[in-house]
Enzyme design. Structure first.
Site, PDB file in Angstrom:
ATOM      1  CD  GLU A 261      -3.103  -0.862   0.200  1.00 57.59           C
ATOM      2  OE1 GLU A 261      -3.949  -1.762   0.058  1.00 57.59           O
ATOM      3  OE2 GLU A 261      -3.132   0.211  -0.438  1.00 57.59           O
ATOM      4  NE  ARG A 265      -3.730   2.984  -0.350  1.00 56.59           N
ATOM      5  CZ  ARG A 265      -4.953   2.975   0.163  1.00 56.59           C
ATOM      6  NH1 ARG A 265      -5.507   4.095   0.559  1.00 56.59           N
ATOM      7  NH2 ARG A 265      -5.635   1.851   0.302  1.00 56.59           N
ATOM      8  CG  ASP A 394      -5.986  -7.193  -7.558  1.00 57.43           C
ATOM      9  OD1 ASP A 394      -4.898  -7.383  -7.008  1.00 57.43           O
ATOM     10  OD2 ASP A 394      -6.897  -6.499  -7.039  1.00 57.43           O
ATOM     11  CD  GLU A 528     -11.243  -1.501  -7.892  1.00 60.94           C
ATOM     12  OE1 GLU A 528     -10.265  -1.254  -7.162  1.00 60.94           O
ATOM     13  OE2 GLU A 528     -12.432  -1.281  -7.542  1.00 60.94           O
TER      14      GLU A 528
END
Length: 636
Positions: A261, A265, A394, A528
């Site tokens: 993360e 980010r 993903d 998404e």
């Protein structure tokens, strides 16, 4: 005096005493008792004297350490003080004591006066004073810090399409302006109620954070939103964010953060802000943070831990992960950012770390050609055989394709790995429902679960993005597959009351594209589906994608907007939903950015020049024909 008589020689010689001498032993015992009595008297007198001195003499030890004359014993002197100086010395000590008492009395009165003045002040005034003192301390600490080592100069990639994108059609421009207004509302609310915190609670109107950022206030929303602000022309807001980062963003904190993360980010956001604006501070901060993440790779296999403490460098994995494993989508979603870090710093470590992961995975057996979601960083073995193109898997596949695109299509190894993985996914995970909806299920221990997550909906855009360059002239096939996934995900939105999609939806028991379990009916401002709409728009210009995007934007503005920002909702099938009271940082980074791009012309962030990381932070394509990355194969 009587003389002792002697016994015969045959016996031992023992003296005998006359009758007058018989009293001697008794006299000697009486003498011992008198001595003890005298000693006791002396001892009791001494104790009485000590107690008297203790209670009645002045206690000077509170004022001066050596007031009892002990300095002559504890502190060596070059010569003893003359006897005639002792009376003068005693007077000096008394005067010094009196002076100390006066000073203590003055200090005490001053402290009482200051306390009275504080009590008269309002709470806001006290808070302001405390904040001022805190700011002084922070500034002092910053001054003491070492100046960071300057980074080597490297050629800046060609940056195009940053400030363009005005649509020709007035109605499209109106919609884009609405998206910008939504962005401004989200940012202004965070600026007012959550500034410096990682995220915002828009109903409670205060800061919010989750365990992925540890216990630190790292301003995640600021970093995540910067490139969106820049693209939308909100330059005053961008400058506010830049100033906060310059003055407050500090990674020397005792915080355990998610490597994945923080990479997508923070490092992604800072690098994108650097490439868009050219401001060096973003590059410097990105490198400082990246150095803090490197200890996470200190495992027997080189597969990084899921979490790392930014201060100590100690890493560990999530407690819920299968058999202490690392997660495929986490350790497989570092490549884009780390390649750019090596490019900007000249440090080969970043590139080598991610290439080591790729090589290790290439050597491993894959059940049915699929990559399981769990890999143990100690043993190098797969955990539970669970494969997903949604959560846990993903972005691993996304970054294989984007590594190829970002390399100006020279990283053919990444492209081949992507093509092989997608072929296995299509064979084992992609199915059509009875109603004709194409969906991507999840493979669990040899069984296909007919459920698709909102996160999986990004794959429609991925298939379209990867269509050009597909093997065996399959470009048209993959563009069509992307369109089918976009349609299925739109159906998941359209079949709800709020016209917002659930977290997950099933394709069995007569239900299609509908959530069944209560804990899958929520919408947390996810991007998404809109991401896929944008990619499909760019590659087909079919107007339905703008129409679907506008439907989603209207629903978000109607059902998620509150006075203090935007909030997720807990049940998209309820006409009167409750809020989750979280404005996610990715709402500003991704959802609103993809909506803005959807209603912009194609010359804003052209895909020939930019590749978006999985948090929608754009990084430029690296044309490396005349430049070799340090640590790459060619360099070695």
């Amino acid at each position: 005096m009587t003389t002792p008589a002697l016994l015969p020689l045959s016996g031992r010689r023992i003296p005998t005493l006359s009758p007058g001498a018989a009293s001697f032993p008794h006299h000697r015992a009486t003498l011992r008792l008198s001595e003890k009595f005298i000693l006791l008297l002396i001892l009791s007198a001494f104790i009485t004297l000590c107690f008297g001195a203790f209670f009645f003499l002045p206690d000077n030890s509170k004022h001066k350490r050596f007031d009892l004359g002990l300095e002559d014993v504890l502190i060596p002197h070059s010569a003893p003080s003359p006897p005639d100086h002792k009376p003068q010395r005693g007077r000096d000590l008394m005067e010094e004591e009196e002076s100390l008492r006066d000073k203590i009395r003055v200090d005490h009165e001053r402290a009482l006066q200051e306390a009275k003045e504080k009590l008269r002040k309002s709470r806001d005034e006290l808070r302001a004073e405390i904040q001022t003192e805190k700011s002084k301390v922070v500034e002092d600490l910053k001054k003491k810090k070492e100046v960071p080592k300057p980074l080597p100069p490297v050629p800046m990639p060609k940056v195009v399409g940053v400030n363009d994108g005005d649509p020709v059609e007035p109605d499209v421009k109106e919609k884009r302006d609405k998206i910008r207004e939504m962005m401004k509302h989200a940012w202004d609310s965070y600026r007012q109620y959550g500034w410096g915190h990682n995220e915002l609670k828009p109903l409670a109107k205060k800061g919010h954070s989750t365990n992925i950022f540890g216990n630190s206030q790292m301003g995640a929303t600021i970093v995540d939103a910067l490139d969106s602000l820049y693209m939308m022309g909100l330059h005053d807001e961008f400058k506010d964010g830049q100033e906060w980062i310059e003055q407050n963003l500090d990674f020397s904190v005792n915080a355990e953060v998610s490597v994945f993360e923080v990479n997508i980010r923070f490092i992604g956001g800072l690098l994108a802000a650097y490439y868009l604006s050219g401001q060096e501070v973003f590059k410097v901060k990105a490198v400082q943070l990246a150095e803090k993440l490197l200890p996470a790779f200190n495992t027997p296999t080189g597969i990084p831990w899921a979490m790392v403490n930014l201060k100590s460098g100690v890493g560990r994995n999530w407690g819920w992960a299968s058999a202490g494993s690392s997660i495929l989508a986490e350790f497989g979603t570092l490549h884009m950012e780390f390649v750019h870090l090596t490019y900007l710093t000249g440090n080969p470590a970043y590139y080598q770390k991610v290439m080591h992961i790729r090589k290790l995975l290439a050597k491993m057996d894959r059940p049915n050609g699929l990559y399981p979601n769990y890999l143990n960083p100690r043993t190098g073995r797969w955990g539970q055989h669970h494969t997903s193109v949604g959560g846990l898997g993903d972005s691993f596949y996304e970054y294989l394709l984007k590594a190829w695109l970002m390399s100006d299509k020279t990283d053919t190894e990444a492209r081949k790995t992507y093509d092989d993985a997608i072929e296995a996914i299509e064979r084992h995970l992609i199915r059509k429902s009875n109603g004709g909806l194409t969906f991507i299920g999840e493979w669990k221990n040899g069984h296909l679960e007919r459920k698709m997550g909102h996160l999986t909906c990004f794959a429609g855009g991925m298939f379209a993005l990867g269509a050009d360059g597909s093997p065996d002239d399959k470009a048209g096939h993959y563009l069509q597959l992307g369109a089918e996934i976009a349609h299925t995900c739109h159906e998941s939105y359209d079949r709800t009351v709020l016209k917002l999609g659930p977290e997950a939806f099933k394709f069995d028991s007569g239900l299609e594209a509908v959530a069944v379990r209560q804990n899958e009916k929520y919408y947390i401002l996810r991007p998404e589906v809109i991401e896929t709409y944008w990619y499909m728009w760019r590659f087909t210009h079919d107007p339905k994608y703008r129409q679907w995007g506008w439907e989603a934007a209207q629903a978000i503005d109607k059902y998620c907007r509150v006075s203090g920002g935007f909030s997720g909702v807990k049940d998209v099938y309820s006409s009167n939903p409750t809020y989750d009271d979280v404005q996610q940082s990715f709402f500003l980074a991704e959802t609103l950015k993809y909506l803005y791009l959807l209603f912009s012309s194609d010359d804003l962030m052209p895909l020939e020049s930019w590749v978006f990381n999985t948090e929608a932070h754009p990084l430029p394509v690296l044309h490396l024909a005349n430049f070799t990355l340090p640590g790459s194969q060619a360099q070695r």
